[in-house]
Design an enzyme around this catalytic site. Sequence first.
Site, PDB file in Angstrom:
ATOM      1  N   HIS A 113      19.238  45.849  31.666  1.00 34.46           N
ATOM      2  CA  HIS A 113      20.342  46.136  30.743  1.00 34.46           C
ATOM      3  C   HIS A 113      21.067  47.393  31.241  1.00 34.46           C
ATOM      4  O   HIS A 113      20.790  48.507  30.786  1.00 34.46           O
ATOM      5  CB  HIS A 113      19.816  46.303  29.317  1.00 34.46           C
ATOM      6  CG  HIS A 113      20.892  46.254  28.265  1.00 34.46           C
ATOM      7  ND1 HIS A 113      20.876  45.371  27.204  1.00 34.46           N
ATOM      8  CD2 HIS A 113      22.026  46.986  28.094  1.00 34.46           C
ATOM      9  CE1 HIS A 113      21.940  45.570  26.430  1.00 34.46           C
ATOM     10  NE2 HIS A 113      22.662  46.552  26.959  1.00 34.46           N
ATOM     11  N   GLU A 158      25.072  41.218  30.490  1.00 36.66           N
ATOM     12  CA  GLU A 158      26.509  41.288  30.806  1.00 36.66           C
ATOM     13  C   GLU A 158      26.761  41.415  32.316  1.00 36.66           C
ATOM     14  O   GLU A 158      27.186  42.459  32.807  1.00 36.66           O
ATOM     15  CB  GLU A 158      27.190  42.415  30.022  1.00 36.66           C
ATOM     16  CG  GLU A 158      27.115  42.165  28.524  1.00 36.66           C
ATOM     17  CD  GLU A 158      27.933  43.138  27.673  1.00 36.66           C
ATOM     18  OE1 GLU A 158      28.333  44.180  28.204  1.00 36.66           O
ATOM     19  OE2 GLU A 158      28.153  42.834  26.491  1.00 36.66           O
TER      20      GLU A 158
HETATM   21  C1  BGC Z   1      26.179  46.193  25.556  1.00 32.60           C
HETATM   22  C2  BGC Z   1      25.483  47.198  24.682  1.00 32.60           C
HETATM   23  C3  BGC Z   1      26.523  48.062  23.981  1.00 32.60           C
HETATM   24  C4  BGC Z   1      27.368  47.171  23.107  1.00 32.60           C
HETATM   25  C5  BGC Z   1      28.401  47.885  22.253  1.00 32.60           C
HETATM   26  C6  BGC Z   1      27.446  45.619  24.975  1.00 32.60           C
HETATM   27  O1  BGC Z   1      28.416  45.708  25.956  1.00 32.60           O
HETATM   28  O2  BGC Z   1      25.287  45.202  25.971  1.00 32.60           O
HETATM   29  O3  BGC Z   1      24.607  47.931  25.467  1.00 32.60           O
HETATM   30  O4  BGC Z   1      25.953  49.108  23.277  1.00 32.60           O
HETATM   31  O5  BGC Z   1      28.044  46.236  23.913  1.00 32.60           O
HETATM   32  O6  BGC Z   1      29.419  48.448  23.015  1.00 32.60           O
END
Ligand code: BGC
Length: 443
Positions: A113, A158
Amino acid sequence: MQRTFPADFLWGVATSAHQVEGDNNNSDLWLEEQLPGSPFVEPSGDALDHWNRYAADIELLATLGLKSYRFSIEWARVEPAHGQWSQAALDHYRDVCDQCIRHGMEPVITLHHFTSPQWLMRFGGWRGAETPDLFACYVERVMGHLGDRVRYAVTMNECNIAAVLHDYVQQLIAKGDKVAIERLSNNRWKSLAAKHCGVDESLYCSFIGAVDAKGVETVMAAHRAARTVIRRVAPHVKVGFSLSLQQAQSRAGGEKFALDAWQRKFRQWLPLIADDDFVSTQTYTRTIYDIGGKYHVPAGSGTTQMKFEFAPEALAAVLRTIASETDKPILVSENGAAVDDDQLRIEFIGRALAGVHQCVAEGIKVLGYFYWSAFDNFEWYFGYAMQFGVIAVDRRTMERKPKGSAIYLGNIARTGVLPDEAQVQAQPDGGQELLDLLNSERG
Ligand code: BGC
């Protein structure tokens, strides 16, 4: 009529190691947080001390009624130096799984992550030719140790984050946001980070910085290698990776921008998804493109602390668009809003889930819904000010305080039934839906 979700629907909340555990000091982003000119407004420090408090945290989630917990395993803890494995870290994560199971919750793991060990930069980070194999080696250790505890694994969170971040900075530049531009587009910290890792700046490439073709190719190869390992070591585990996908619409002249964004953020990943068990989306808002390619928040819409449009209906639009491209089951691995007023979060969850329920009724296979996040936590560049959590944390005492939204989501999870007041609302007009564009392209 009562709106019920399938009995095996995964109801949960999500976190990631770096954002909640604390003291992740062998990782690259930890290093970036400490440097002069850092894009991070503050360092993560102790975070929420979830590394030590995970057992009580999981018990709290179970008490609220939640059925599943998505968390990530930290590569920089499991392999703090290249080839050196931490048995204590592996045992720790196995116990996190066991605590979930003990409380009747399904552990859903993410193997990467955003953060990576600093030593990976010696191999060129996420542009390095050996990185896919190094990642697969780490995945093999983890799955060999706790593969028998899990049924779902997201290899990487992501995979398209670098493209998303790049577009986000372009958006700030277009808006003329000088403070954000200076903070996010300066690279002063980078030469210092590379020096600290003992490499030339050209070798330093974090996961969130892997924006060019080589970066994308490396991430794709790493997913393939990890999937092969998982299928061998823990063949019962369902494998996928997650993508950041926002609802896209276009006004006259903006069609090509919407289609191009979808190509980069979703379509180029389809060949990988074809051999996976599920596709995993993380959806927060809506983006509207016009002739200048600009992004808009339409009049009449509110915004969140992240300055995103408050758009709970975006999730259903994304689910329908994905379903038009692939038959794979879809996991909503993140959806949420950073808002101070918890009533708004309740409204967000209710409206988003009303949309998900419609999608399920239309025949779209949705595996589950994970709200982001369990706790107010370290929101990367934005630090601790963003309030995404259904549970507040006093970082002086580390006391956890569930909000009304935690009770609301927990009750839905417990019953599998949507409250009557949770209804989809009409969105302020943004223009043509991406799905219509794709359909007209398909003829
Ligand atoms: C991510 C998280 C992040 C969330 C809110 C996602 O892009 O996986 O780590 O905190 O969005 O921005």
